[in-house]
Design an enzyme around this catalytic site. Structure first.
Site, PDB file in Angstrom:
ATOM      1  N   PRO A  31       0.799  -1.223   0.000  1.00 16.14           N
ATOM      2  CA  PRO A  31       0.000   0.000   0.000  1.00 16.14           C
ATOM      3  C   PRO A  31       0.836   1.280   0.000  1.00 16.14           C
ATOM      4  CG  PRO A  31      -0.075  -1.061   2.148  1.00 16.14           C
ATOM      5  CD  PRO A  31       0.578  -2.036   1.209  1.00 16.14           C
ATOM      6  N   ASN A  32       0.310   2.250  -0.718  1.00 15.75           N
ATOM      7  CA  ASN A  32       0.871   3.607  -0.816  1.00 15.75           C
ATOM      8  C   ASN A  32       2.150   3.688  -1.642  1.00 15.75           C
ATOM      9  OD1 ASN A  32      -1.147   4.883   0.844  1.00 15.75           O
ATOM     10  ND2 ASN A  32      -0.195   3.870   2.586  1.00 15.75           N
TER      11      ASN A  32
ATOM     12  N   ARG B   1       4.677  11.085  -2.270  1.00 15.60           N
ATOM     13  CA  ARG B   1       4.538  10.988  -0.808  1.00 15.60           C
ATOM     14  C   ARG B   1       5.901  11.166  -0.123  1.00 15.60           C
ATOM     15  NH1 ARG B   1       4.782   4.611   0.993  1.00 15.60           N
ATOM     16  NH2 ARG B   1       4.212   5.426   3.014  1.00 15.60           N
TER      17      ARG B   1
ATOM     18  N   TYR C   8      11.161   8.847   0.997  1.00 16.21           N
ATOM     19  CA  TYR C   8      11.119   7.830  -0.060  1.00 16.21           C
ATOM     20  C   TYR C   8      11.726   8.288  -1.388  1.00 16.21           C
ATOM     21  CZ  TYR C   8       8.001   5.649   3.299  1.00 16.21           C
ATOM     22  OH  TYR C   8       7.488   5.091   4.444  1.00 16.21           O
TER      23      TYR C   8
ATOM     24  N   ASN D 290       7.768  -5.801  -0.821  1.00 18.33           N
ATOM     25  CA  ASN D 290       7.737  -4.641   0.061  1.00 18.33           C
ATOM     26  C   ASN D 290       6.290  -4.506   0.525  1.00 18.33           C
ATOM     27  OD1 ASN D 290       7.689  -2.246   1.397  1.00 18.33           O
ATOM     28  ND2 ASN D 290       8.751  -1.065  -0.191  1.00 18.33           N
TER      29      ASN D 290
ATOM     30  N   ALA E  83       3.132  -0.603   4.886  1.00 21.51           N
ATOM     31  CA  ALA E  83       2.752  -0.593   6.305  1.00 21.51           C
ATOM     32  C   ALA E  83       2.202  -1.938   6.766  1.00 21.51           C
ATOM     33  CB  ALA E  83       1.740   0.514   6.561  1.00 21.51           C
TER      34      ALA E  83
ATOM     35  N   HIS F 180       4.146  -4.310   9.262  1.00 20.95           N
ATOM     36  CA  HIS F 180       4.168  -4.210  10.718  1.00 20.95           C
ATOM     37  C   HIS F 180       2.954  -4.856  11.383  1.00 20.95           C
ATOM     38  CE1 HIS F 180       7.208  -1.478   9.335  1.00 20.95           C
ATOM     39  NE2 HIS F 180       6.306  -0.679   8.785  1.00 20.95           N
TER      40      HIS F 180
ATOM     41  N   ASP G 268       1.329 -15.373   6.607  1.00 22.49           N
ATOM     42  CA  ASP G 268       0.799 -16.728   6.354  1.00 22.49           C
ATOM     43  C   ASP G 268       0.792 -17.058   4.863  1.00 22.49           C
ATOM     44  OD1 ASP G 268       0.412 -17.273   9.006  1.00 22.49           O
ATOM     45  OD2 ASP G 268      -1.770 -17.029   8.979  1.00 22.49           O
TER      46      ASP G 268
ATOM     47  N   GLU H 212      12.235  -9.700   1.953  1.00 23.22           N
ATOM     48  CA  GLU H 212      11.480  -8.489   2.312  1.00 23.22           C
ATOM     49  C   GLU H 212      12.347  -7.278   1.993  1.00 23.22           C
ATOM     50  OE1 GLU H 212      10.709  -8.388   6.497  1.00 23.22           O
ATOM     51  OE2 GLU H 212      10.016  -6.315   6.451  1.00 23.22           O
TER      52      GLU H 212
ATOM     53  N   HIS I 217      12.610  -2.818   1.807  1.00 24.65           N
ATOM     54  CA  HIS I 217      12.064  -1.502   2.147  1.00 24.65           C
ATOM     55  C   HIS I 217      12.960  -0.436   1.548  1.00 24.65           C
ATOM     56  CE1 HIS I 217       9.123  -3.189   4.813  1.00 24.65           C
ATOM     57  NE2 HIS I 217      10.068  -3.975   5.277  1.00 24.65           N
ATOM     58  N   LEU I 218      12.331   0.608   1.050  1.00 22.41           N
ATOM     59  CA  LEU I 218      13.085   1.744   0.528  1.00 22.41           C
ATOM     60  C   LEU I 218      13.811   2.458   1.668  1.00 22.41           C
ATOM     61  CD1 LEU I 218      10.106   2.883  -1.637  1.00 22.41           C
ATOM     62  CD2 LEU I 218      12.330   2.310  -2.624  1.00 22.41           C
ATOM     63  N   SER I 219      13.070   2.689   2.751  1.00 23.75           N
ATOM     64  CA  SER I 219      13.635   3.432   3.881  1.00 23.75           C
ATOM     65  C   SER I 219      14.252   2.471   4.894  1.00 23.75           C
ATOM     66  CB  SER I 219      12.535   4.257   4.554  1.00 23.75           C
ATOM     67  OG  SER I 219      11.577   3.397   5.154  1.00 23.75           O
TER      68      SER I 219
ATOM     69  N   ARG J 161      13.550   4.252  12.122  1.00 25.77           N
ATOM     70  CA  ARG J 161      12.407   5.183  12.095  1.00 25.77           C
ATOM     71  C   ARG J 161      11.541   5.002  13.356  1.00 25.77           C
ATOM     72  NH1 ARG J 161       9.533   4.892   6.504  1.00 25.77           N
ATOM     73  NH2 ARG J 161       8.551   6.767   7.350  1.00 25.77           N
TER      74      ARG J 161
ATOM     75  N   ARG K 195       7.666   0.868  13.201  1.00 25.61           N
ATOM     76  CA  ARG K 195       8.259   0.361  11.946  1.00 25.61           C
ATOM     77  C   ARG K 195       9.409  -0.608  12.207  1.00 25.61           C
ATOM     78  NH1 ARG K 195       5.867   3.693   8.025  1.00 25.61           N
ATOM     79  NH2 ARG K 195       5.537   5.780   8.862  1.00 25.61           N
TER      80      ARG K 195
HETATM   81  C1  DQA Z   1       8.163   1.061   3.566  1.00 18.65           C
HETATM   82  C2  DQA Z   1       8.285   1.290   5.079  1.00 18.65           C
HETATM   83  C3  DQA Z   1       6.935   1.129   5.755  1.00 18.65           C
HETATM   84  O1  DQA Z   1       7.059   1.351   7.162  1.00 18.65           O
HETATM   85  C4  DQA Z   1       5.956   2.127   5.198  1.00 18.65           C
HETATM   86  O2  DQA Z   1       4.690   1.951   5.789  1.00 18.65           O
HETATM   87  C5  DQA Z   1       5.874   2.116   3.712  1.00 18.65           C
HETATM   88  C6  DQA Z   1       7.117   1.964   2.950  1.00 18.65           C
HETATM   89  C7  DQA Z   1       9.500   1.309   2.845  1.00 18.65           C
HETATM   90  O3  DQA Z   1       9.630   0.839   1.714  1.00 18.65           O
HETATM   91  O4  DQA Z   1      10.380   1.979   3.376  1.00 18.65           O
HETATM   92  O5  DQA Z   1       4.826   2.282   3.126  1.00 18.65           O
HETATM   93  O6  DQA Z   1       7.800  -0.291   3.348  1.00 18.65           O
END
Ligand code: DQA
Length: 159
Positions: free
Chosen positions: A14-15, A22, A27, A78, A81, A84, A91, A102, A104-106, A111, A115
């Protein structure tokens, strides 16, 4: 054995469709389309088939992972959110019986406290976080190394 027999699924949660708009300080400026283009370029260099998929809905992510077991050799995910909180994604990865990384960009470990917990991580081989688009690209390289090593050991009759 030819490398291009491998298929890797890259999932953006998501997002991540909002990349480039954003929280650019966190990011970066790159859009999802640009990120997917980088992923495709590296896939081309590695000689692997990569499909990318993005959804803002947990159920759609679960459904995609559910079907991935038969269609793909490896998953790079990725979960945004959902990382978490989503035991459903945890599952689904386990049920698909697919090796997963897994990403993550950040740098989620540096953080907010919420997170720093990933409920998806225990279903994955490992995690790469904090390198922007390179997190994905490193995961693809790692996935290919693992898939090729597996093929080599099979070819040599080893387990
Ligand atoms: C994220 C880190 C997550 O905590 C956050 O909710 C995201 C992006 C990352 O790629 O850094 O949406 O997965």
């Amino acid at each position: 054995m030819a490398k291009d027999k491998f298929k890797i699924l890259v999932i953006h949660g998501p997002n991540l469709d909002r990349l480039g708009k954003r929280e650019k300080n966190v990011y970066g400026e790159m859009t999802l389309e640009e990120l997917n283009a980088e992923i495709a370029a590296v896939a081309g260099k590695l000689g692997v088939n990569v499909e990318t998929f993005q959804s803002n809905k947990e159920g759609e992510l679960v459904a995609k992972i559910n079907t991935a077991g038969e269609a793909f050799d490896f998953l790079v995910v990725n979960p945004g959110a959902y990382t978490h909180v989503s035991y459903a994604i945890h599952d689904a990865i386990r049920a698909a019986d697919l090796p997963a990384i897994e990403v993550h960009l950040s740098n989620v470990g540096a953080r907010e406290p919420f997170r720093r917990v990933s409920v998806v991580a225990p279903a994955c081989i490992g995690s790469i976080a904090g390198f922007g688009a390179f997190s994905y690209l490193m995961a693809l390289e790692m996935a290919m190394s693992m898939l090729e090593a597996d093929t080599d050991s099979e070819a040599a009759g080893r387990e």
